[in-house]
Design a protein around this motif. Structure first.
Motif, PDB file in Angstrom:
ATOM      1  N   PHE A 118       9.263   2.295  -8.199  1.00 52.63           N
ATOM      2  CA  PHE A 118       7.897   1.958  -7.820  1.00 52.63           C
ATOM      3  C   PHE A 118       6.982   1.948  -9.027  1.00 52.63           C
ATOM      4  O   PHE A 118       6.058   1.149  -9.117  1.00 52.63           O
ATOM      5  CB  PHE A 118       7.391   2.924  -6.757  1.00 52.63           C
ATOM      6  CG  PHE A 118       7.935   2.616  -5.411  1.00 52.63           C
ATOM      7  CD1 PHE A 118       7.358   1.622  -4.647  1.00 52.63           C
ATOM      8  CD2 PHE A 118       9.046   3.267  -4.922  1.00 52.63           C
ATOM      9  CE1 PHE A 118       7.865   1.301  -3.402  1.00 52.63           C
ATOM     10  CE2 PHE A 118       9.563   2.947  -3.687  1.00 52.63           C
ATOM     11  CZ  PHE A 118       8.976   1.968  -2.925  1.00 52.63           C
ATOM     12  N   CYS A 119       7.274   2.855  -9.953  1.00 53.69           N
ATOM     13  CA  CYS A 119       6.486   2.885 -11.180  1.00 53.69           C
ATOM     14  C   CYS A 119       6.586   1.530 -11.888  1.00 53.69           C
ATOM     15  O   CYS A 119       5.597   0.992 -12.373  1.00 53.69           O
ATOM     16  CB  CYS A 119       6.986   4.009 -12.058  1.00 53.69           C
ATOM     17  SG  CYS A 119       6.018   4.245 -13.520  1.00 53.69           S
ATOM     18  N   LYS A 120       7.788   0.967 -11.910  1.00 54.61           N
ATOM     19  CA  LYS A 120       7.977  -0.343 -12.537  1.00 54.61           C
ATOM     20  C   LYS A 120       7.197  -1.414 -11.793  1.00 54.61           C
ATOM     21  O   LYS A 120       6.628  -2.322 -12.401  1.00 54.61           O
ATOM     22  CB  LYS A 120       9.466  -0.704 -12.553  1.00 54.61           C
ATOM     23  CG  LYS A 120      10.243   0.004 -13.631  1.00 54.61           C
ATOM     24  CD  LYS A 120       9.909  -0.533 -15.007  1.00 54.61           C
ATOM     25  CE  LYS A 120      10.665   0.245 -16.078  1.00 54.61           C
ATOM     26  NZ  LYS A 120      10.022   0.152 -17.383  1.00 54.61           N
ATOM     27  N   ARG A 121       7.199  -1.312 -10.492  1.00 51.65           N
ATOM     28  CA  ARG A 121       6.450  -2.304  -9.714  1.00 51.65           C
ATOM     29  C   ARG A 121       4.965  -2.224 -10.038  1.00 51.65           C
ATOM     30  O   ARG A 121       4.293  -3.248 -10.150  1.00 51.65           O
ATOM     31  CB  ARG A 121       6.651  -2.066  -8.225  1.00 51.65           C
ATOM     32  CG  ARG A 121       7.990  -2.552  -7.710  1.00 51.65           C
ATOM     33  CD  ARG A 121       8.090  -2.262  -6.234  1.00 51.65           C
ATOM     34  NE  ARG A 121       9.444  -2.356  -5.754  1.00 51.65           N
ATOM     35  CZ  ARG A 121       9.956  -3.455  -5.189  1.00 51.65           C
ATOM     36  NH1 ARG A 121       9.222  -4.511  -5.049  1.00 51.65           N
ATOM     37  NH2 ARG A 121      11.195  -3.470  -4.778  1.00 51.65           N
ATOM     38  N   TRP A 122       4.467  -1.003 -10.145  1.00 55.85           N
ATOM     39  CA  TRP A 122       3.061  -0.839 -10.516  1.00 55.85           C
ATOM     40  C   TRP A 122       2.813  -1.490 -11.863  1.00 55.85           C
ATOM     41  O   TRP A 122       1.808  -2.163 -12.067  1.00 55.85           O
ATOM     42  CB  TRP A 122       2.695   0.649 -10.603  1.00 55.85           C
ATOM     43  CG  TRP A 122       2.513   1.344  -9.292  1.00 55.85           C
ATOM     44  CD1 TRP A 122       3.366   1.319  -8.237  1.00 55.85           C
ATOM     45  CD2 TRP A 122       1.415   2.176  -8.899  1.00 55.85           C
ATOM     46  NE1 TRP A 122       2.875   2.087  -7.222  1.00 55.85           N
ATOM     47  CE2 TRP A 122       1.684   2.636  -7.595  1.00 55.85           C
ATOM     48  CE3 TRP A 122       0.242   2.588  -9.536  1.00 55.85           C
ATOM     49  CZ2 TRP A 122       0.812   3.476  -6.902  1.00 55.85           C
ATOM     50  CZ3 TRP A 122      -0.614   3.434  -8.848  1.00 55.85           C
ATOM     51  CH2 TRP A 122      -0.342   3.862  -7.548  1.00 55.85           C
ATOM     52  N   GLN A 123       3.727  -1.244 -12.792  1.00 54.30           N
ATOM     53  CA  GLN A 123       3.537  -1.774 -14.133  1.00 54.30           C
ATOM     54  C   GLN A 123       3.558  -3.294 -14.124  1.00 54.30           C
ATOM     55  O   GLN A 123       2.820  -3.938 -14.866  1.00 54.30           O
ATOM     56  CB  GLN A 123       4.626  -1.249 -15.062  1.00 54.30           C
ATOM     57  CG  GLN A 123       4.548   0.237 -15.273  1.00 54.30           C
ATOM     58  CD  GLN A 123       5.663   0.756 -16.154  1.00 54.30           C
ATOM     59  OE1 GLN A 123       6.261   0.016 -16.914  1.00 54.30           O
ATOM     60  NE2 GLN A 123       5.940   2.030 -16.046  1.00 54.30           N
ATOM     61  N   HIS A 124       4.408  -3.858 -13.286  1.00 54.77           N
ATOM     62  CA  HIS A 124       4.456  -5.315 -13.203  1.00 54.77           C
ATOM     63  C   HIS A 124       3.156  -5.875 -12.655  1.00 54.77           C
ATOM     64  O   HIS A 124       2.752  -6.973 -13.018  1.00 54.77           O
ATOM     65  CB  HIS A 124       5.613  -5.754 -12.316  1.00 54.77           C
ATOM     66  CG  HIS A 124       6.907  -5.890 -13.059  1.00 54.77           C
ATOM     67  ND1 HIS A 124       7.120  -6.879 -13.981  1.00 54.77           N
ATOM     68  CD2 HIS A 124       8.033  -5.158 -13.029  1.00 54.77           C
ATOM     69  CE1 HIS A 124       8.331  -6.758 -14.479  1.00 54.77           C
ATOM     70  NE2 HIS A 124       8.906  -5.714 -13.928  1.00 54.77           N
ATOM     71  N   LEU A 125       2.520  -5.126 -11.783  1.00 56.08           N
ATOM     72  CA  LEU A 125       1.287  -5.614 -11.177  1.00 56.08           C
ATOM     73  C   LEU A 125       0.117  -5.612 -12.155  1.00 56.08           C
ATOM     74  O   LEU A 125      -0.859  -6.317 -11.958  1.00 56.08           O
ATOM     75  CB  LEU A 125       0.931  -4.756  -9.957  1.00 56.08           C
ATOM     76  CG  LEU A 125       1.596  -5.158  -8.645  1.00 56.08           C
ATOM     77  CD1 LEU A 125       1.360  -4.108  -7.586  1.00 56.08           C
ATOM     78  CD2 LEU A 125       1.045  -6.489  -8.161  1.00 56.08           C
TER      79      LEU A 125
END
Lengths: 364, 262
Positions: free
Chosen positions: A260-267
């Motif tokens: 999820f941290c990666k998803r946040w970063q992608h956003l």
């Protein structure tokens, strides 16, 4: 004269936009038709190539043990208030409005630098300060406008609280995330704020700033709503894209699952991370110059690309956060060989420099 | 120069010999965005005659793509008016959050309906089956829009896949590798990699980013040989891999083999 010349060319800039740039000090026009607002830290603006582009989502990854993200948030918010831009501040604290009292106060940077060399300049500065005092609280906006008429990004004195008149009579909305029932109401709050901005015809006050501190903090109660938070961020991003606003969200990556941290970063459009450094880290003190003034490290992971596919490649991605004279926040490149090692792990392990074992401490 | 510029094209053109359907999956990470491949493919497809793109945008508004493609020499506004570029703005799409699965599915079903309609209309009027491309930017955000149900996203993909076999369209999907790499059972990514005929991975250089080299691309292409053309069996297929580095510019993407850049 110049205006008529440019209009004949097919590459002329929209004259109405040109005019508006004169009226709003808080905006700067960058390449590719992007418009920047200042982050409140002159060095960070320089690093990012002008500041935060309008319509972008900035994310700051917190150090779990240190409040360094607050430094960035404070300056971001204070800069907006100095430019009399509407502000939405959301925080997990129970009294978010109290945080406004800790915002730093701007200093006239050019005068301040000259002050050391030129005593006459000091006089002039004093008069200016006195002059502003006479306005008192009755005409705060006029004072504010004169104060920062040509100032895109002010220097902030961290020891001096922001003057009252910046805090009054503006659209400042403070929310405690704890008070909000769920993310839907938070979302409604943000969209109401953005809608309100868009109704403003006045150019300076149609630029909104949203600062959300520690979105995934445990006390917010969203810890089991990973997808809910993601879709909140996603819809916030799409709202910001279509309005004149910039949002800064700080979050603690250790509280999120890695995926999820990666998803946040992608956003995020701009991704920063801050890290504190230990007081008595002698190895690091030997390695870096000016270690005494350093309070932490800032890493730039992602830089916004407005209207272009060309990535922005920075010369260095790790910067030291320093407090000059314990007042001014500055960012500097690390003055050592392993600066670039911070961006790639293999470089650090290749052992090409003597301090390679120590650079691990700099990697985030 | 001309030769090196087309490395990406050359690699992708391999599959043009057999007229079967194909799925292109692009995987990127936080450090290196794979969006440039999407932009490149939009431009390449629109430069072919009688081609059509159905673009499902979850991550960026139309203006973003329009400005970038204009620099690449492709006018998206005009193409949209001509009906060759169908832009489906899914930026604010959010499946209603409810206990029932049907609620969540509803959004994706209507999205699929739109895609299907666009594809059917184009294939009935033009009669050219190979010209339709469906692009999804990006699939991980579709998952978010579906409230984290990767099953729904998978179902959606399979429906789109039927379009590729029925109408011979191409499916281009952008995904983020690092999101799934530390998950326990990344079903969505595994499925996508299984379905892919071409897998494009964009990564940063191991030594960090440089101004001359923005990253490296590894392409994994599954051949459909002439014998089992029409059939869809991966096990018997050959694969070809190619690696090259790239430098992104405003008007093109420069691809070159590692070390060949002077």
């Amino acid at each position: 004269m110049a205006a008529t010349k440019t209009r004949t060319s097919s590459f002329s800039r929209n004259p109405s936009l040109l005019n508006s740039s004169h009226t709003s000090p808080g905006l700067k026009y960058g390449p590719n038709g992007s418009i920047f607002v200042s982050s409140g830290i002159p060095d960070l603006d320089k690093i990012l190539g002008g500041g935060f582009p309008l319509g972008s989502l900035v994310m700051i990854m917190e150090d779990a043990e240190a409040p360094h993200h607050m430094l960035l948030l404070r300056n971001f918010m204070a800069q907006g208030l100095v430019h009399s831009q509407p502000l939405l501040y959301a925080s997990p604290a129970s009294d978010p409005r109290g945080f406004l009292g800790t915002l730093p106060s701007p200093v006239l940077s050019k005068d301040d630098k000259l002050r050391a060399h030129d005593s006459e300049q000091e006089k002039g500065l004093r008069i200016a300060w006195q002059y502003k005092k006479y306005f008192g609280e009755q005409q705060p906006n006029l004072g504010a406008q004169q104060d920062c008429k040509h100032e895109y990004c002010s220097d902030f004195d961290l020891r001096k609280p922001l003057e009252r008149h910046f805090l009054s009579g503006q659209q400042i909305s403070c929310v405690s995330i704890q008070d909000l029932v769920n993310l839907t109401s938070f979302h409604e709050h943000c969209s109401a704020f953005l809608n309100q901005i868009q109704r403003n015809d006045d150019c300076t006050s149609c630029i909104g700033r949203i600062a959300i501190q520690s979105l995934c903090a445990p006390q917010c109660g969203y810890s089991n709503m990973d997808w809910g938070m993601l879709s909140f961020i996603r819809s916030l991003k799409s709202m910001i894209r279509s309005s004149n606003a910039v949002a800064v969200i700080s979050f603690s990556p250790s509280l999120l699952l890695p995926a999820f941290c990666k998803r946040w970063q992608h956003l995020s459009d701009i991704l920063l991370s801050v890290k504190a450094i230990q007081d008595e880290d002698k190895e690091l003190a030997k390695l870096l110059t000016g270690y005494q003034d350093m309070v932490g490290l800032l890493n730039v992971h992602k830089v916004a690309r407005a209207n272009t596919q060309v990535p922005v490649i920075l010369e260095a991605t790790t910067f030291s956060i320093k407090l000059q004279k314990r007042r001014y926040l500055t960012l500097e490149c690390l003055n050592q060989a392993p600066v670039d090692g911070a961006s790639g792990t293999s470089y650090a392990t290749s052992g090409s420099c003597s301090g390679s074992s120590k650079t691990g401490a700099l990697d985030f | 120069m001309n030769r090196t510029r087309n490395l990406l094209d050359e690699a992708l053109d391999l599959n043009n010999d057999n007229k079967g359907s194909r799925v292109v999956v692009i995987e990127d990470c936080v450090e290196t965005s794979g969006a440039f491949v999407i932009h490149h493919l939009i431009k390449r497809n629109l430069s072919l005659p009688s081609s059509l793109i159905v673009f499902v945008a979850f991550s960026q508004p139309f203006s973003h793509y329009e400005r970038i493609l204009r620099k690449l020499g492709c006018n998206l506004v005009m193409q949209r008016e001509n009906g060759r570029f169908h832009f489906l703005d899914m930026l604010s799409m959010q499946c209603p959050d409810g206990e029932e699965d049907k609620l969540c599915e509803g959004g994706l079903v209507s999205l699929y309906g739109k895609i299907q309609k666009a594809v059917e209309v184009s294939s009935s009027t033009e009669g050219n089956k190979n010209s339709v491309t469906i692009m999804i930017d990006d699939i991980s955000l579709m998952e978010v829009a579906a409230n984290g149900s990767s099953n729904h996203a998978l179902d959606f993909l399979h429906y789109c896949l039927t379009l590729t076999s029925d109408f011979g369209c191409t499916l281009v999907i952008l995904s983020h590798e690092d999101v799934y790499s530390n998950m326990e059972k990344p079903m969505l990514m595994l499925q996508m990699e299984y379905l892919a005929d071409v897998l494009i991975k964009a990564e940063p250089l191991a030594t960090g980013l440089a101004t001359d080299v923005h990253g490296q691309v590894s392409l994994l292409i599954y051949f459909l040989t002439v014998v089992n053309r029409g059939r869809y069996e991966k096990g018997s297929l050959k694969t070809k891999t190619s690696n090259f580095q790239f430098k992104i510019r405003d008007n093109n993407v420069e691809c070159f083999y590692p070390g060949s850049q002077t």
